[in-house]
Design an enzyme around this catalytic site. Structure first.
Site, PDB file in Angstrom:
ATOM      1  N   CYS A 311      10.359   3.387 -10.149  1.00 36.19           N
ATOM      2  CA  CYS A 311      10.548   3.900  -8.782  1.00 36.19           C
ATOM      3  C   CYS A 311       9.896   2.892  -7.852  1.00 36.19           C
ATOM      4  O   CYS A 311       8.800   3.111  -7.336  1.00 36.19           O
ATOM      5  CB  CYS A 311       9.937   5.290  -8.625  1.00 36.19           C
ATOM      6  SG  CYS A 311      10.597   6.513  -9.777  1.00 36.19           S
ATOM      7  N   ALA A 312      10.559   1.778  -7.640  1.00 38.42           N
ATOM      8  CA  ALA A 312       9.898   0.575  -7.159  1.00 38.42           C
ATOM      9  C   ALA A 312       9.695   0.491  -5.647  1.00 38.42           C
ATOM     10  O   ALA A 312       8.790  -0.181  -5.183  1.00 38.42           O
ATOM     11  CB  ALA A 312      10.676  -0.656  -7.619  1.00 38.42           C
ATOM     12  N   GLY A 315       8.263  -1.763  -2.923  1.00 42.37           N
ATOM     13  CA  GLY A 315       8.100  -3.031  -3.619  1.00 42.37           C
ATOM     14  C   GLY A 315       6.691  -3.577  -3.668  1.00 42.37           C
ATOM     15  O   GLY A 315       6.480  -4.683  -4.171  1.00 42.37           O
ATOM     16  N   GLY A 316       5.720  -2.835  -3.180  1.00 38.18           N
ATOM     17  CA  GLY A 316       4.345  -3.325  -3.194  1.00 38.18           C
ATOM     18  C   GLY A 316       3.832  -3.575  -4.600  1.00 38.18           C
ATOM     19  O   GLY A 316       3.302  -4.656  -4.904  1.00 38.18           O
ATOM     20  N   CYS A 510       0.317   9.573  -5.982  1.00 40.63           N
ATOM     21  CA  CYS A 510      -0.573   9.574  -4.815  1.00 40.63           C
ATOM     22  C   CYS A 510      -0.826  11.014  -4.368  1.00 40.63           C
ATOM     23  O   CYS A 510      -0.700  11.343  -3.194  1.00 40.63           O
ATOM     24  CB  CYS A 510       0.012   8.735  -3.678  1.00 40.63           C
ATOM     25  SG  CYS A 510       1.649   9.272  -3.129  1.00 40.63           S
TER      26      CYS A 510
END
Length: 594
Positions: A311-312, A315-316, A510
């Protein structure tokens, strides 16, 4: 120069986000006097001070609050709730070590600050202090060369000598302001009369409150004048963290701003984060929460490996993984959103990373389902021939089936046309959305063969109850939290199939919800006996939660068992580390035949 100045103001003013009302022992008496309708000038002054102080209280769903109190204890959960209403006191900068060094980045930031001072501007409006002391390398082992901290100043007292003009913004907008966005017209619900360019205004936020009839959250704002302003590019709004929401009853001050061309510009510099750097150190640095950086390091990617980020977006973590691999190997990043895949591609290009390949793919369908055809190769990337997307690792088989694909495409043309029409209607109503104005193609994937990745990162979609600042949490219910957990288990099942024996899986969220964190670990260890928790490096977060929770409906949620708590990392927003709420678990995959 303006962009440089904006960057410095953003980084240097993390804690300037609320004013401190002067303590007055007569406050209670004045409140009584106001309740008795015997107002005076002194009580009016006190009322103004209280109105514009920033002291929000999170309103949780009662059942969710009881659940978290059982998990953390009343006092601890109270501290967590308070911490969630405020942003961190520092910015965390990840240095792209393929382009620069932490020392070079620090020197460039100090040079920008010096140039700003030479122009006669005070960056944050506070008393001067040593900027060198506010910019420092991260001291945690393993992160010294990658991470730079930029400490904020404040909180600063704002003098409300006389009640200013006021703008009321939606709660989502206010949360974005505290993260670093400015207030744009679409985020404004109402304002005082005659607000004009150049005016200094107080920005208050409408926060949901329980309805008087007990029917949920309600009581809309009726006071004020609706502000109709300039139309601006929606992409610009979203890029700066603005989300348009519906405001409700309670007022809580979010800042002091100056109105400029339909935009309320922050005058007290409470901002703490800038999502896009434009030409300022572009490609050299990336603002990222510390736990997210730790997650990429916990995965411990090695040169030449094949790694999947399930689940990119945005892109961090993907770019952090590629950087740690020295851009040698293959990082496959997937997301089910076309636009988010474009964001990943853009970020990888900005940071000069060539080993990243991004695909549009639902993580719930990440494992390629074999059918009756003779195709046996891994579907890992795609190309277009005559407008038909095919997998380049199996071009021959795809060419054989190309005609049937075209026929199927024709059969669904009518349906696709109707869906496209609906999408166009939504686009007109909601704006073009991020990246749609830029266009661009992304590659589709039908999934990947089992056991085809050395390491898999699943930073799962979650309830996000660890993100801060947050001004309301009442939308989440026990049922919605359980649904998140079910969704994450399905994704984790896909990750287990894709990781090869001897490989690594890192799971992160998170959120502060144990049902999405420790309960997922319990599920993974009980269901897959070949999985084992392993230590993480660096280890910065605290231990996980041990035990279980029994719900009124009889459901028992199992968490970690004694001895497992030190093998995960739980980041507590109320801890001295001052991060978002976050959770990381690392598994090693044993022989799957056992």
């Amino acid at each position: 120069m303006k962009r440089r100045r904006d960057l410095v103001r953003t980084l240097s003013c993390l804690r300037c986000f609320f004013s401190l009302p002067k303590k007055n022992p007569n406050t209670t008496k004045r409140k009584r006097a106001m309740e008795d309708s015997s107002s005076s000038s002194s009580s009016s002054s006190s009322s103004s001070s209280e109105r514009y102080c920033y002291n929000p209280i999170l309103r949780w769903n009662p059942q969710v609050e009881d659940y978290f109190i059982k998990a953390y204890g009343s006092d601890h959960f109270s501290r967590i709730s308070k911490a969630l209403t405020r942003p961190s006191c520092y910015s965390c900068i990840r240095v792209n070590t393929l382009k620069s060094t932490s020392d070079a980045v620090i020197q460039k930031l100090l040079t920008i600050i010096k140039e700003e001072e030479e122009e006669g501007g005070n960056v944050d409006g506070s008393e001067s202090e040593s900027e060198i002391g506010r910019i420092s390398k991260c001291q945690f082992p393993g992160l010294e060369d990658y991470v730079v901290f930029f400490r904020g100043s404040g909180p600063h007292v704002i003098d409300y000598a006389r009640p200013p003009k006021e703008i009321i913004v939606s709660r989502k907008c206010a949360e974005a302001v505290l993260r670093g966005a400015q207030v744009y017209v679409p985020g404004v619900i109402a304002c005082s009369a005659h607000v004009e360019k150049g005016d200094v205004v107080a920005v208050s936020v409408g926060v949901e409150q329980p309805a008087l009839d007990g029917g949920g959250w309600g009581i809309g704002i009726t006071r004020g004048t609706i502000l109709l302003g300039l139309k601006t590019d929606p992409y610009y709004f979203e890029r700066n963290g603005l989300y348009i929401g519906q405001g409700k009853a309670m007022m809580s001050r979010a800042g002091m701003f100056r109105v400029l061309e339909g935009i309320a510009v922050d005058m007290s510099n409470r901002v703490y984060k800038l999502p896009s750097f434009h030409d300022v150190l572009e490609g050299e640095i990336f603002l990222q929460n510390l736990p997210s950086i730790v997650t990429a390091h916990a995965l411990d990617p090695q040169k030449g490996e094949r790694i999947l980020d399930m689940c990119a977006a945005p892109g961090g973590k993907t770019t952090a993984i590629a950087m740690l691999m020295k851009d040698e190997g293959e990082v496959v990043a997937v997301d089910r959103s076309h636009n988010k895949v474009l964001v990943i591609q853009k970020l990888a290009a900005e940071m000069g990373l060539n080993c990243i390949t991004a695909f549009k793919l639902d993580a719930l369908k990440a494992v390629w389902q074999r059918n009756d055809s003779n195709i046996t190769t891994d579907l890992c990337c795609s190309e277009e021939i005559d407008g038909v997307t095919i997998q380049s690792s199996d071009l021959l088989g795809s060419l054989v089936d190309r005609n049937s694909s075209i026929i199927m495409e024709g059969m669904s043309a009518e349906k696709s046309g109707k869906e496209s029409g609906r999408k166009n209607i939504r686009r007109i109503r909601n704006g073009s959305g991020r990246n749609q104005c830029n266009g661009g193609r992304v590659q589709n994937s039908k999934g990947f063969s089992p056991n085809s990745f050395d390491r898999v990162l699943l930073d799962a979609p979650c309830s996000a109850l660890g993100l801060r600042p947050r001004l309301f949490a009442g939308e989440d219910t026990i049922e919605s939290l359980r649904n998140h957990a079910k969704y994450q288990r399905r994704m984790f099942d896909q990750a287990v199939q894709l990781a090869r024996p001897g490989g690594i899986i890192v799971y992160s969220t998170c959120t502060i919800n144990p049902g999405e964190n420790e309960a997922l670990v319990r599920y993974a260890l009980d269901r897959y006996t070949f999985l084992s928790l392993v230590p993480q490096h660096p280890r910065i977060g605290g231990p996980g939660l041990v035990g279980h929770c029994e719900f009124p409906d009889g459901y028992i949620e199992e968490w970690l068992r004694p001895g497992e708590e030190e093998l995960v990392q739980r980041f507590d927003p109320s801890s001295p580390l001052d991060t978002i709420g976050f959770f990381i678990a690392k598994f090693i995959v044993g022989p799957k035949d056992a």
